[in-house]
Design a protein around this motif. Structure first.
Motif, PDB file in Angstrom:
ATOM      1  N   UNK A 149       0.835  -1.209   0.000  1.00 37.16           N
ATOM      2  CA  UNK A 149       0.000   0.000   0.000  1.00 37.16           C
ATOM      3  C   UNK A 149       0.863   1.250   0.000  1.00 37.16           C
ATOM      4  N   UNK A 150       1.866   1.283   0.864  1.00 41.81           N
ATOM      5  CA  UNK A 150       2.727   2.468   0.956  1.00 41.81           C
ATOM      6  C   UNK A 150       3.527   2.670  -0.329  1.00 41.81           C
ATOM      7  N   UNK A 151       3.989   1.589  -0.909  1.00 43.03           N
ATOM      8  CA  UNK A 151       4.794   1.688  -2.124  1.00 43.03           C
ATOM      9  C   UNK A 151       3.980   2.304  -3.262  1.00 43.03           C
ATOM     10  N   UNK A 152       2.758   1.815  -3.433  1.00 44.75           N
ATOM     11  CA  UNK A 152       1.909   2.320  -4.514  1.00 44.75           C
ATOM     12  C   UNK A 152       1.464   3.752  -4.238  1.00 44.75           C
ATOM     13  N   UNK A 153       1.055   4.032  -2.998  1.00 45.22           N
ATOM     14  CA  UNK A 153       0.587   5.384  -2.661  1.00 45.22           C
ATOM     15  C   UNK A 153       1.690   6.409  -2.867  1.00 45.22           C
ATOM     16  N   UNK A 154       2.902   6.103  -2.445  1.00 42.68           N
ATOM     17  CA  UNK A 154       4.015   7.050  -2.599  1.00 42.68           C
ATOM     18  C   UNK A 154       4.368   7.258  -4.067  1.00 42.68           C
ATOM     19  N   UNK A 155       4.264   6.195  -4.859  1.00 43.33           N
ATOM     20  CA  UNK A 155       4.549   6.333  -6.293  1.00 43.33           C
ATOM     21  C   UNK A 155       3.516   7.229  -6.980  1.00 43.33           C
ATOM     22  N   UNK A 211       2.562  10.755  -9.984  1.00 35.17           N
ATOM     23  CA  UNK A 211       2.049  10.313 -11.274  1.00 35.17           C
ATOM     24  C   UNK A 211       0.639  10.776 -11.595  1.00 35.17           C
ATOM     25  N   UNK A 212      -0.155  11.115 -10.581  1.00 33.22           N
ATOM     26  CA  UNK A 212      -1.539  11.520 -10.831  1.00 33.22           C
ATOM     27  C   UNK A 212      -1.888  12.726  -9.965  1.00 33.22           C
ATOM     28  N   UNK A 213      -2.958  13.423 -10.348  1.00 38.63           N
ATOM     29  CA  UNK A 213      -3.410  14.568  -9.567  1.00 38.63           C
ATOM     30  C   UNK A 213      -4.792  14.338  -8.964  1.00 38.63           C
ATOM     31  N   UNK A 214      -5.414  13.202  -9.281  1.00 36.97           N
ATOM     32  CA  UNK A 214      -6.734  12.896  -8.726  1.00 36.97           C
ATOM     33  C   UNK A 214      -6.898  11.391  -8.608  1.00 36.97           C
ATOM     34  N   UNK A 224      -2.815   7.358   0.125  1.00 39.15           N
ATOM     35  CA  UNK A 224      -2.694   8.248  -1.029  1.00 39.15           C
ATOM     36  C   UNK A 224      -2.832   9.709  -0.615  1.00 39.15           C
ATOM     37  N   UNK A 225      -3.643   9.962   0.423  1.00 37.10           N
ATOM     38  CA  UNK A 225      -3.810  11.324   0.933  1.00 37.10           C
ATOM     39  C   UNK A 225      -2.672  11.746   1.855  1.00 37.10           C
ATOM     40  N   UNK A 226      -1.732  10.839   2.095  1.00 39.26           N
ATOM     41  CA  UNK A 226      -0.602  11.157   2.956  1.00 39.26           C
ATOM     42  C   UNK A 226      -0.922  11.071   4.433  1.00 39.26           C
ATOM     43  N   UNK A 227      -1.999  10.405   4.807  1.00 38.76           N
ATOM     44  CA  UNK A 227      -2.357  10.276   6.216  1.00 38.76           C
ATOM     45  C   UNK A 227      -1.458   9.241   6.895  1.00 38.76           C
ATOM     46  N   UNK A 228      -1.309   9.372   8.210  1.00 33.87           N
ATOM     47  CA  UNK A 228      -0.453   8.473   8.983  1.00 33.87           C
ATOM     48  C   UNK A 228      -1.214   7.173   9.238  1.00 33.87           C
ATOM     49  N   UNK A 229      -1.075   6.230   8.318  1.00 35.24           N
ATOM     50  CA  UNK A 229      -1.839   4.986   8.388  1.00 35.24           C
ATOM     51  C   UNK A 229      -1.314   4.050   9.475  1.00 35.24           C
ATOM     52  N   UNK A 230      -0.033   4.159   9.809  1.00 38.01           N
ATOM     53  CA  UNK A 230       0.488   3.347  10.908  1.00 38.01           C
ATOM     54  C   UNK A 230      -0.222   3.729  12.197  1.00 38.01           C
ATOM     55  N   UNK A 231      -0.383   5.023  12.443  1.00 35.22           N
ATOM     56  CA  UNK A 231      -1.082   5.464  13.645  1.00 35.22           C
ATOM     57  C   UNK A 231      -2.571   5.106  13.593  1.00 35.22           C
ATOM     58  N   UNK A 232      -3.170   5.124  12.422  1.00 34.20           N
ATOM     59  CA  UNK A 232      -4.559   4.689  12.274  1.00 34.20           C
ATOM     60  C   UNK A 232      -4.709   3.248  12.756  1.00 34.20           C
ATOM     61  N   UNK A 233      -3.814   2.393  12.291  1.00 30.69           N
ATOM     62  CA  UNK A 233      -3.875   0.982  12.661  1.00 30.69           C
ATOM     63  C   UNK A 233      -3.454   0.760  14.107  1.00 30.69           C
ATOM     64  N   UNK A 234      -2.484   1.541  14.586  1.00 32.89           N
ATOM     65  CA  UNK A 234      -2.073   1.428  15.989  1.00 32.89           C
ATOM     66  C   UNK A 234      -3.236   1.777  16.912  1.00 32.89           C
ATOM     67  N   UNK A 235      -3.973   2.842  16.566  1.00 33.56           N
ATOM     68  CA  UNK A 235      -5.121   3.213  17.382  1.00 33.56           C
ATOM     69  C   UNK A 235      -6.169   2.116  17.420  1.00 33.56           C
ATOM     70  N   UNK A 236      -6.436   1.501  16.263  1.00 34.00           N
ATOM     71  CA  UNK A 236      -7.413   0.415  16.211  1.00 34.00           C
ATOM     72  C   UNK A 236      -6.939  -0.802  16.989  1.00 34.00           C
ATOM     73  N   UNK A 237      -5.648  -1.150  16.848  1.00 32.26           N
ATOM     74  CA  UNK A 237      -5.112  -2.303  17.566  1.00 32.26           C
ATOM     75  C   UNK A 237      -5.146  -2.072  19.072  1.00 32.26           C
ATOM     76  N   UNK A 238      -4.862  -0.838  19.492  1.00 26.99           N
ATOM     77  CA  UNK A 238      -4.912  -0.510  20.920  1.00 26.99           C
ATOM     78  C   UNK A 238      -6.332  -0.661  21.459  1.00 26.99           C
ATOM     79  N   UNK A 239      -7.328  -0.247  20.687  1.00 26.89           N
ATOM     80  CA  UNK A 239      -8.718  -0.390  21.123  1.00 26.89           C
ATOM     81  C   UNK A 239      -9.121  -1.856  21.183  1.00 26.89           C
ATOM     82  N   UNK A 240      -8.639  -2.653  20.242  1.00 28.86           N
ATOM     83  CA  UNK A 240      -8.935  -4.088  20.269  1.00 28.86           C
ATOM     84  C   UNK A 240      -8.361  -4.727  21.531  1.00 28.86           C
ATOM     85  N   UNK A 241      -7.146  -4.351  21.897  1.00 31.47           N
ATOM     86  CA  UNK A 241      -6.530  -4.886  23.112  1.00 31.47           C
ATOM     87  C   UNK A 241      -7.278  -4.406  24.348  1.00 31.47           C
TER      88      UNK A 241
END
Length: 429
Positions: free
Chosen positions: A67-73, A77-80, A239-256
């Motif tokens: 996901x990160x590889x494609x989003x960063x590329x 390459x695109x504007x939308x 793709x929007x440049x959001x911190x997806x690691x923190x998104x998933x960390x927050x969800x994993x923390x709530x699951x725990x």
């Protein structure tokens, strides 16, 4: 990045709410249900930790690394990007953009967006005019000198690959993408069409026939309402440049937290207990998510969809205060519980009312007040009026809007919906 807070004191009242004794009596049943759910391990609940662990171990070769590889590329390459999705994937991804990006993200220049793409959503219905308008908007850039501005990518989210609305939208937008790419279609189509689907599926077959370089896996076993923390939500967010690691960390923390915290401090079990008891003991069958800020309006709409498709008999409604305050009029409150969603810190500098020479609006008396202070007062006044009318309320409070907090909120409400649905089923047996 503190944990979100759930305050249900506004629903504890012998006259119009529930009692602490009723909450305590329900705790053993909720603990039993929690264990059942932990044993079954619903795939949406464990997915955030699995994605993070895979990335730690395999980096670029993991699903999250892909996901990160494609989003960063694609930033170069695109504007939308068009996100062609439905159900929870549509609203969940849109909620991430609306909550975390500038409110006018799509209207900013490419430089103002930090080269992140504009993002549009379609495929959730059969609206002829809306899809035609989006195609027209995408076509406006075809005369641009910069080839990056002319190009757009399409994320197609369909786990089973057989959803009618998605297939119809793809029939509209795929030829438009081919036309936009013109002589470069053979080079760019496999790069810019990004399917998110299970294996096997009709969408995967189409992607392979086109020669798509990347196909993102998503288990069809995860209901679309619960897939916001899969590739369906994480790929557009990246793709929007959001911190997806923190998104998933927050969800994993709530699951725990859900798995280990006792009932008296467990946000998920508290949330389920209050709403179940209000329904069974008070006959309250309408749940209002009242968000104090437009940035979370789409999040509320995602929650509406999550709840409406569950076994719960609660009917959802999202309002934005104070804009939709008429929905909270005492005359409309019979059979409703109001859940406030409150952000305690704001991104922009607080705006002060200030003095006006003419004072035509009569607001000079508030000249030294700031907008966040007035919002805090409005929340307190609204709650007081609701309680006076016999309406129970709760508050979901977050310190600020960020991806870690949103990850917590998404996971909390998905877990709560799962527990509540099981509770409803058990009660009907």
């Amino acid at each position: 990045m503190g944990r979100i807070q759930f305050d249900y004191s506004g629903a504890v009242d012998a006259n119009y709410g529930v009692t602490e004794a009723q909450i305590a009596d329900l705790a053993p049943k909720l603990l039993d249900l929690r264990q059942q759910i932990v044993d079954v391990a619903p795939p949406f609940a464990s997915l955030p930790r699995e994605l993070l662990d895979g990335y730690t171990e395999l980096r670029d070769d993991s699903p999250l690394g892909q996901i990160f590889r494609v989003a960063n590329r694609l930033h170069d390459e695109v504007d939308a990007v068009v996100v062609l999705a439905g159900g929870g994937a549509y609203r969940g991804t849109q909620a991430l953009r609306d909550a975390c990006c500038d409110p006018y993200h799509n209207e900013l220049s490419r430089g103002g967006r930090g080269s992140k793409p504009r993002m549009y959503f379609t495929g959730n219905d059969l609206d002829n005019d809306a899809s035609s308008a989006l195609l027209h908007r995408l076509g406006r850039d075809l005369t641009a000198i910069d080839p990056v501005v002319r190009r757009w990518a399409m994320v197609v989210i369909d786990p089973a690959g057989e959803t009618r609305e998605r297939a119809l939208a793809l029939r509209q937008f795929l030829p438009a993408m081919e036309e936009a790419l013109a002589d470069d279609v053979a080079q760019w189509m496999p790069e810019l069409l990004l399917p998110v689907t299970d294996q096997p599926s009709k969408l995967r077959d189409l992607a392979q026939a086109i020669g798509c370089k990347e196909i993102f896996p998503i288990p069809a076993a995860i209901d679309e309402r619960f897939n916001v923390l899969s590739a369906a939500g994480v790929l557009p967010a990246a793709m929007l440049g959001l911190d997806c690691v923190q998104l998933l960390e927050g969800a994993a923390a709530m699951d725990e937290h859900f798995k280990t915290a006792p009932p008296e401090t467990n946000l998920v079990l508290q949330y389920v207990a209050i709403h179940h008891l209000l329904q069974t003991h008070r006959g309250i069958g309408r749940r209002v998510m009242n968000v104090w800020g437009s940035a979370l309006e789409t999040f509320g709409l995602w929650h509406d969809q999550l709840l409406a498709g569950s076994a719960s008999q609660m009917l959802p409604l999202t309002t934005v205060s104070p804009r939709d305050g008429h929905h909270l009029d005492p005359a409309n409150l019979q059979g409703k519980v109001v859940n406030h969603v409150i952000v305690q810190q704001h991104r922009a500098d607080p705006w002060q009312v200030g003095q006006n020479d003419g004072n035509h609006d009569g607001l000079n008396a508030l000249s030294d007040r700031k907008l966040p202070d007035l919002m805090t007062q409005a929340i307190a006044d609204t709650d007081a009026a609701l309680h006076a009318a016999g309406c129970p309320t709760t508050q979901l409070r977050m310190r600020e809007i960020d991806t870690h907090t949103l990850g917590q909120l998404f996971q909390m409400l998905m877990l709560a919906t799962t527990v509540e649905s099981q509770l409803q089923r058990d009660a009907s047996i």
